[in-house]
Design an enzyme around this catalytic site. Structure first.
Site, PDB file in Angstrom:
ATOM      1  N   HIS A 263      33.756  26.881  19.353  1.00 49.93           N
ATOM      2  CA  HIS A 263      34.773  27.924  19.322  1.00 49.93           C
ATOM      3  C   HIS A 263      34.745  28.617  17.974  1.00 49.93           C
ATOM      4  O   HIS A 263      34.498  27.975  16.958  1.00 49.93           O
ATOM      5  CB  HIS A 263      36.168  27.348  19.581  1.00 49.93           C
ATOM      6  N   ASP A 314      37.160  26.213  28.397  1.00 51.71           N
ATOM      7  CA  ASP A 314      36.361  26.394  29.608  1.00 51.71           C
ATOM      8  C   ASP A 314      35.758  25.096  30.141  1.00 51.71           C
ATOM      9  O   ASP A 314      35.356  25.037  31.306  1.00 51.71           O
ATOM     10  CB  ASP A 314      35.229  27.399  29.348  1.00 51.71           C
TER      11      ASP A 314
END
Ligand code: ACO
Length: 377
Positions: A263, A314
């Site tokens: 991320h 996700d």
């Protein structure tokens, strides 16, 4: 002349491009706040509509405000016949995100507040768009599998209705709760790529439908919301826990990224993945696909050892959705429906204090080239 003094910040990492009251990501501590509320406090305790109210109006709703939000969203779920026709005309194998983007864009032509950007009109459009994206996604699926369209139940909440309209059956309480929490966890995330796309679009005073179309286009990519679909394909491709090592080591040796990991902002655990991991374990067991959770868990441990990288939102959202019976083609669209709540809030925020977003570039080409007529080239 070129101004080479200003080197671009690659990927705009760390660049602050807007003030926002909506959400805050603390990447060092692994915290996410909506309107100052810690996501860990909200997850599992509030409905999606409560989060929508907080994002749009600044605070969690009281019971009558919640009922107003719930009933107004359900009332706006109807689609114009022409947009349903567009869904029917879409090629059967078109990516649902492409269809959603196109259908949402087309809704701009039918919206009674189409060209009006006042605060009141934007709020009406926000309600309609959020309700209608859910109907687009569920209707597309029903049309593609040749099942009748399901009308919303006026008494049920947004999450229950969305799942009902998609799958055609009333969800059990654990399913509804997991899906509601999944929507809560995806609702906003500061200046993610798609949200930035929405704010850039609206900064030109293009309307809300244009902004959400741009946001949908951005979310579709596998480096953003498209990763959840790739995660489930990876899990099915691996098939059983004993194959995880070979798969992950092979990917890393070839310089490939593991989908659902890493991320830009989180340097520690993404709090959303922690909540989704819990739901994934419970739902996979219930649905008889525990091996998918076990594979996920093993991947998580191995990627941590090999690269020191953790899962993002996700990763476990893929198995939560799979266990809920949602076809993988729709995973990113489900994310999109939830994030629409945040996108429209950012659009309204941008309109309140707008200045055209127009950064600069660092020209790296040449000068003084000689023009030659087309016949001389
Ligand atoms: N698998 C393996 N290595 C990774 C991964 C990954 N998923 N993510 C980052 N890395 C490594 C990179 O190879 C790079 O290593 P290096 O410095 O040795 O070259 C380093 O970590 C930094 O990676 P970047 O790609 O530069 O990080 P960036 O902040 O630009 O990208 C992103 C963030 C796009 C999320 C990236 O981690 C990624 O591609 N992940 C996979 C796709 C994904 O899961 N996307 C969903 C993100 S969450 C969301 O949008 C909802």
């Amino acid at each position: 002349m070129s101004d080479n003094k200003n080197q671009p910040v690659r990927g705009l990492e760390g660049v602050v491009a807007a003030d926002t009251l909506l959400s805050y990501v603390d990447g060092e501590r692994g915290k996410l706040y909506y309107r100052g509320y810690d996501i860990d406090e909200l997850a599992g305790k509030v409905s999606f509509e409560e989060v929508v109210h907080a994002l749009w109006f600044g605070d969690l709703p009281n019971p009558s405000q919640l009922e107003e939000m719930r009933s107004s969203l359900i009332a706006e779920m109807r689609l114009p016949g022409q947009v349903l026709d567009l869904l029917r005309l879409a090629p059967p194998n078109a990516n649902p995100m492409v269809v959603l983007r196109t259908a949402l864009s087309s809704l701009g032509m039918f919206d009674p507040d189409g060209g009006i950007n006042t605060e009141e009109a934007n709020l009406r459009k926000a309600r309609r768009i959020l309700a209608q994206v859910a109907t687009i996604v569920s209707s597309l699926h029903r049309l593609r599998v040749g099942k009748p369209l399901v009308s919303a139940d006026a008494k049920a909440g947004f999450a229950a209705n969305f799942l009902y309209m998609l799958c055609g059956r009333i969800p059990e309480e654990t399913e509804r709760n997991a899906f509601d929490t999944l929507l809560v966890l995806h609702a906003d995330h500061s200046l993610a790529a798609s949200t930035f796309a929405a704010r850039v679009t609206v900064s030109t005073l293009a309307g809300m439908h244009s902004a959400i179309t741009a946001a949908l286009a951005s979310l579709k990519g596998p480096l953003h919301g498209g990763a959840n679909r790739e995660v489930i394909e990876m899990l099915h491709g691996i098939g059983k826990t004993g194959r995880v090592n070979a798969y992950i080591d092979g990917m890393l040796a070839n310089g490939k990224k593991i989908m659902g990991f890493g991320h830009r902002v989180y340097k520690t655990e993404d709090p959303r993945s922690r909540h989704l991991r819990r739901f994934s374990e419970e739902l996979c067991r219930k649905a008889g696909v525990s091996h998918l959770f076990d594979i996920s868990h093993e991947i998580e441990s191995l990627v941590m050892i090999r690269k020191g990288i953790r899962p993002n939102v996700d990763f476990y959202s893929a198995t939560v959705q799979e266990a809920l019976g949602i076809p993988k083609e729709y995973f990113t669209s489900i994310f999109a429906v939830s994030r629409t709540a945040g996108w429209v809030a950012h659009v309204m925020e941008q309109f309140r204090d707008n200045r055209l977003i127009r950064p600069s570039s660092n020209y790296t080409g040449g000068f003084d080239r000689k023009f030659r007529d087309i016949h001389d080239r």
